[in-house]
Write a protein that holds these residues in place. Structure first.
Motif, mmCIF file in Angstrom:
data_model
loop_
_atom_site.group_PDB
_atom_site.id
_atom_site.type_symbol
_atom_site.label_atom_id
_atom_site.label_comp_id
_atom_site.label_asym_id
_atom_site.label_seq_id
_atom_site.Cartn_x
_atom_site.Cartn_y
_atom_site.Cartn_z
ATOM 1 N N VAL A 144 0.826 -1.219 0.000
ATOM 2 C CA VAL A 144 0.000 0.000 0.000
ATOM 3 C C VAL A 144 0.855 1.261 0.000
ATOM 4 N N TRP A 145 2.180 1.099 0.152
ATOM 5 C CA TRP A 145 3.058 2.258 0.184
ATOM 6 C C TRP A 145 3.871 2.345 -1.114
ATOM 7 N N SER A 146 4.249 3.556 -1.465
ATOM 8 C CA SER A 146 5.248 3.715 -2.521
ATOM 9 C C SER A 146 6.594 3.262 -1.960
ATOM 10 N N ASP A 147 7.573 3.030 -2.830
ATOM 11 C CA ASP A 147 8.892 2.585 -2.370
ATOM 12 C C ASP A 147 9.516 3.588 -1.409
ATOM 13 N N ALA A 148 9.345 4.877 -1.700
ATOM 14 C CA ALA A 148 9.934 5.913 -0.842
ATOM 15 C C ALA A 148 9.303 5.900 0.544
ATOM 16 N N GLN B 132 7.684 3.322 1.922
ATOM 17 C CA GLN B 132 8.014 2.055 2.567
ATOM 18 C C GLN B 132 9.393 2.098 3.204
ATOM 19 N N ASP B 133 10.355 2.752 2.541
ATOM 20 C CA ASP B 133 11.695 2.875 3.123
ATOM 21 C C ASP B 133 11.642 3.627 4.443
ATOM 22 N N LYS B 134 10.805 4.659 4.510
ATOM 23 C CA LYS B 134 10.658 5.427 5.748
ATOM 24 C C LYS B 134 9.955 4.606 6.826
ATOM 25 N N VAL B 135 8.978 3.809 6.411
ATOM 26 C CA VAL B 135 8.277 2.944 7.368
ATOM 27 C C VAL B 135 9.244 1.940 7.976
ATOM 28 N N LEU B 136 10.110 1.370 7.143
ATOM 29 C CA LEU B 136 11.078 0.392 7.639
ATOM 30 C C LEU B 136 12.097 1.027 8.578
ATOM 31 N N ILE B 137 12.449 2.283 8.340
ATOM 32 C CA ILE B 137 13.321 2.995 9.278
ATOM 33 C C ILE B 137 12.610 3.157 10.614
ATOM 34 N N PHE B 138 11.316 3.464 10.551
ATOM 35 C CA PHE B 138 10.531 3.626 11.777
ATOM 36 C C PHE B 138 10.434 2.316 12.556
ATOM 37 N N THR B 139 10.193 1.197 11.850
ATOM 38 C CA THR B 139 10.099 -0.088 12.551
ATOM 39 C C THR B 139 11.440 -0.479 13.170
ATOM 40 N N LYS B 140 12.530 -0.127 12.494
ATOM 41 C CA LYS B 140 13.849 -0.394 13.069
ATOM 42 C C LYS B 140 14.052 0.426 14.334
ATOM 43 N N LEU B 141 13.605 1.689 14.315
ATOM 44 C CA LEU B 141 13.700 2.538 15.505
ATOM 45 C C LEU B 141 12.844 1.974 16.634
ATOM 46 N N MET B 142 11.696 1.364 16.297
ATOM 47 C CA MET B 142 10.856 0.723 17.314
ATOM 48 C C MET B 142 11.618 -0.401 18.008
ATOM 49 N N ARG B 143 12.337 -1.209 17.239
ATOM 50 C CA ARG B 143 13.100 -2.305 17.833
ATOM 51 C C ARG B 143 14.220 -1.783 18.725
ATOM 52 N N TYR B 144 14.902 -0.737 18.253
ATOM 53 C CA TYR B 144 15.954 -0.170 19.087
ATOM 54 C C TYR B 144 15.369 0.503 20.325
ATOM 55 N N GLY B 145 14.133 0.990 20.196
ATOM 56 C CA GLY B 145 13.432 1.493 21.372
ATOM 57 C C GLY B 145 13.194 0.386 22.378
ATOM 58 N N CYS B 146 12.873 -0.811 21.875
ATOM 59 C CA CYS B 146 12.716 -1.982 22.740
ATOM 60 C C CYS B 146 13.997 -2.279 23.490
ATOM 61 N N TYR B 147 15.117 -2.347 22.773
ATOM 62 C CA TYR B 147 16.389 -2.669 23.421
ATOM 63 C C TYR B 147 16.774 -1.592 24.442
#
Length: 416
Positions: A47-51, A53-68
């Protein structure tokens, strides 16, 4: 008043009719961030454009680092670890760090923050949190894919079409549901009603027809039937206690068998060739992995390439499905041994704590992971974290140390 104190005083999360401690709330938030971000990355909503989606994946990575980060905060708040436990944790983390220099993969090193932070969290709270996050992603993704709102890609290489159901690979929906079933059975303490049994089998069959995930469906039938028929017998623990010594050795036996068969695989051997066919080529690719990378103490740097929604013809396939061999190749024999010890500890302490249903679930997961790479994938399989919580409970009870405010038997999340 800090936000965590406000939430706990309002009673949104309760433990034995008392608000969760600040420590448990911090871990619950941290683990939820990890689960939702990791599970999102198994989807292929389209449902996202490539641009975007890249930002969404950065956000999900930040969520994981928030967990750690939150796990480290919890460790600083609850800095009560005894010298012996710190030594054991230090040795385990040291092995993982050394393993990083072989694999150049930080995943297990980062996971270690959760294993350190989870000690005084109730086991049931961990499983409820995992089940809630998995259910949200599963229902949303599969539901919207079947309504045509998000893309349901179809794999047509086989005899019949296989639906991705909104995920990045065709078997993800069935395997995720299987682990959700394990978690539900755990929360039901191994006992299922007729309605629960029928619903479980029905949903498993529907997902099988959708995805053609044969192994997940067969395991689901066995698991639901086993606990439906023998749940009350399992509760008594007679059979479990009698086989306790053998059960503790099962992780090591399965690892030896799984790696051994892939090591000796020879296409000219009729029996091994037939077994390889039944396992859809898993022995072949495992043997190829051993030939290419070798079995080392601390692993190899490997970029796994398997079939997924982004697969294109001409890509070099090298994926090893067996958890035991995949861990041995990437992280090394020593790291695999640490993981097997954690599963042996989980089996031992679940029996000692009279959670016999947990022992059987651990054994089933170990067997399933002979052909599936989910042994340490916490977003699917949170049970490995219980090796820490259940052993902590056992040793506290065994040696009469002061209870630090958790009771793993009766955990309840209210308004979750």
């Amino acid at each position: 008043m800090v936000i965590s104190e406000y939430i706990t005083k309002q009673g949104y999360f309760k433990l034995n009719k008392k608000a969760l401690s600040r420590s448990e709330l911090i871990f619950t938030v941290a683990f939820s961030l990890f689960m939702l971000s990791t599970l999102y990355e198994t989807t292929a909503w389209g449902v996202w454009s490539d641009a975007v989606q890249d930002k969404v994946l950065i956000f999900t990575k930040l969520m994981r680092y928030g967990c750690y980060f939150l796990c480290i905060v919890k460790l600083l708040i609850d800095s009560y670890y005894e010298r012996t436990r710190l030594l054991l944790f230090g040795i385990a983390i040291g092995i993982l760090v050394i393993g990083y220099f072989g694999s150049h993969n930080t995943t297990l090193v980062l996971y270690s923050t959760m294993f350190l932070a989870v000690e005084d969290v109730a086991s049931e709270l961990i499983i409820k949190t995992a089940l809630a996050c998995q259910s949200a992603i599963f229902v949303f993704t599969v539901g919207l894919s079947q309504l045509g709102i998000i893309e349901d890609r179809i794999w047509e290489e086989n005899i019949r079409p296989r639906h991705f159901a909104g995920f990045s690979w065709v078997t993800t929906s069935a395997i995720l549901f299987l682990f959700m079933a394990f978690e539900y059975i755990y929360l039901k303490k191994g006992k299922l009603s007729i309605a629960e049994y029928a619903a479980g089998i029905g949903l498993s069959y529907w997902l099988y027809k959708l995805s053609d995930a044969r192994m997940a469906f067969l395991v689901a039938i066995v698991v639901f039937t086993f606990f439906f028929l023998f749940g009350k017998l399992i509760e008594r623990g007679r059979l479990t206690n009698a086989w306790r010594g053998f059960f503790i050795m099962v992780p090591f036996i399965l690892a030896t068998v799984a790696i051994g068969f892939q090591y000796i695989y020879d296409p000219d051997n009729a029996l091994l060739a037939k077994l390889n066919g039944f396992l859809t080529g898993r022995l072949k690719w495992g043997h190829a992995g051993i030939d290419e990378y070798g079995l080392k103490l601390f692993g190899n740097k490997i970029e796994w390439v398997g079939y997924d929604a982004d697969w294109e013809r001409g890509m070099k396939y090298n994926y090893v499905d067996s958890s035991y061999l995949q861990i041995a190749l990437e992280y090394g024999i020593i790291v695999l041994a640490v993981i097997l010890l954690l599963y042996a500890l989980l089996i031992f302490t679940s029996i000692k704590n009279q959670k016999y249903y947990l022992c059987w679930l651990a054994l089933i997961i170990l067997v399933f992971c002979v052909t599936e790479p989910r042994l340490v994938k916490l977003a699917y399989n949170p049970f490995l974290l219980l090796a820490v919580t259940e052993s902590s409970k056992y040793f506290l009870n065994r040696f009469g140390q002061k209870n630090r405010g958790t009771d793993n038997e009766e955990t309840e999340i209210v308004n979750s």
